[in-house]
Enzyme design. Structure first.
Site, PDB file in Angstrom:
ATOM      1  CG  ASP A   7      -1.832   1.184   1.274  1.00 48.74           C
ATOM      2  OD1 ASP A   7      -2.272   1.631   0.201  1.00 48.74           O
ATOM      3  OD2 ASP A   7      -2.114   1.690   2.383  1.00 48.74           O
ATOM      4  CD  GLU A  68      -4.650   1.437  -2.869  1.00 49.39           C
ATOM      5  OE1 GLU A  68      -5.308   0.715  -2.108  1.00 49.39           O
ATOM      6  OE2 GLU A  68      -4.417   2.636  -2.658  1.00 49.39           O
ATOM      7  CG  ASP A 141      -1.074   3.281   6.109  1.00 47.46           C
ATOM      8  OD1 ASP A 141      -1.202   4.022   5.130  1.00 47.46           O
ATOM      9  OD2 ASP A 141      -1.266   3.653   7.285  1.00 47.46           O
TER      10      ASP A 141
END
Length: 198
Positions: A7, A68, A141
């Protein structure tokens, strides 16, 4: 399949590693957040994040890296930082000859919860449930990185339906897995008419 999920972020970069069996059961290997202070020079922040990602790649030797996908935001500074860290991660994976997959937030949410507009708490709760944890890793996160890794493993794993799957495998599916598989089947069956109509 071992997947390292990322992430990306400059202040907090979540990194999660999961092992996923052919029946799609997932197990936590490691999860962490690489942090850099806002007052550190940009090049040093990127170096710190890159060094952290390098260490995790070398320690866990994943089969694939899932990141991501950068998406548009109103905050240009935030999206630039995410893009820069994504580039560092892509470079680290490519240097090791690893496959890389990019997944949008809505893809991750749909894979984990069965609903592409799920909120963060729903995603975190499902990550904890899927991995058999008492609670979701914090900060968010960390849980997001695990969700990205699980999303990729489930999307890339053989579908646990049809003649190849036995009753035990089907019974082991979570509701989110069942919803994801149903969405995949629906997309496959509806793709042909759309193409023919063009």
């Amino acid at each position: 399949m071992r997947v390292l999920g990322i992430d990306p972020g400059l202040t907090r970069c979540g990194v999660g590693v999961v092992d996923v069996r052919p029946d799609r059961k997932a197990a936590l290997v490691e999860v962490t957040v690489i942090r850099t202070p806002a007052d550190m020079p940009l090049e040093q922040r990127l170096l710190a994040v890159g060094t952290g990602i390098d260490a995790l790649l070398d320690a866990h030797r994943p089969d694939v890296v899932a990141i991501e996908r950068v998406f548009a935001q109103h905050n240009l500074r935030t999206v630039m930082g995410v893009a820069q860290v994504s580039g560092v991660a892509l470079h680290a994976a490519a240097r090791r000859g690893l496959r890389v997959a990019l997944h949008t937030p809505s893809e991750v949410k749909a894979a984990i919860t069965g609903y592409g507009s799920a909120d963060k708490k729903q995603v975190q709760a499902m990550v904890a449930r899927i991995l058999g944890l008492a609670e979701a890793p914090k900060p968010a996160d960390a849980a997001d990185a695990l969700a990205i890794a699980i999303c990729h493993a489930w999307r890339g794993a053989p579908a646990a339906d049809g003649g190849a799957a036995d009753a035990g495998t089907q019974a082991a599916q979570t509701p989110a897995q069942a919803a994801w598989l149903a969405a995949e089947r629906s997309a496959r069956t509806s793709a042909v008419p759309r193409r023919l109509a063009r």
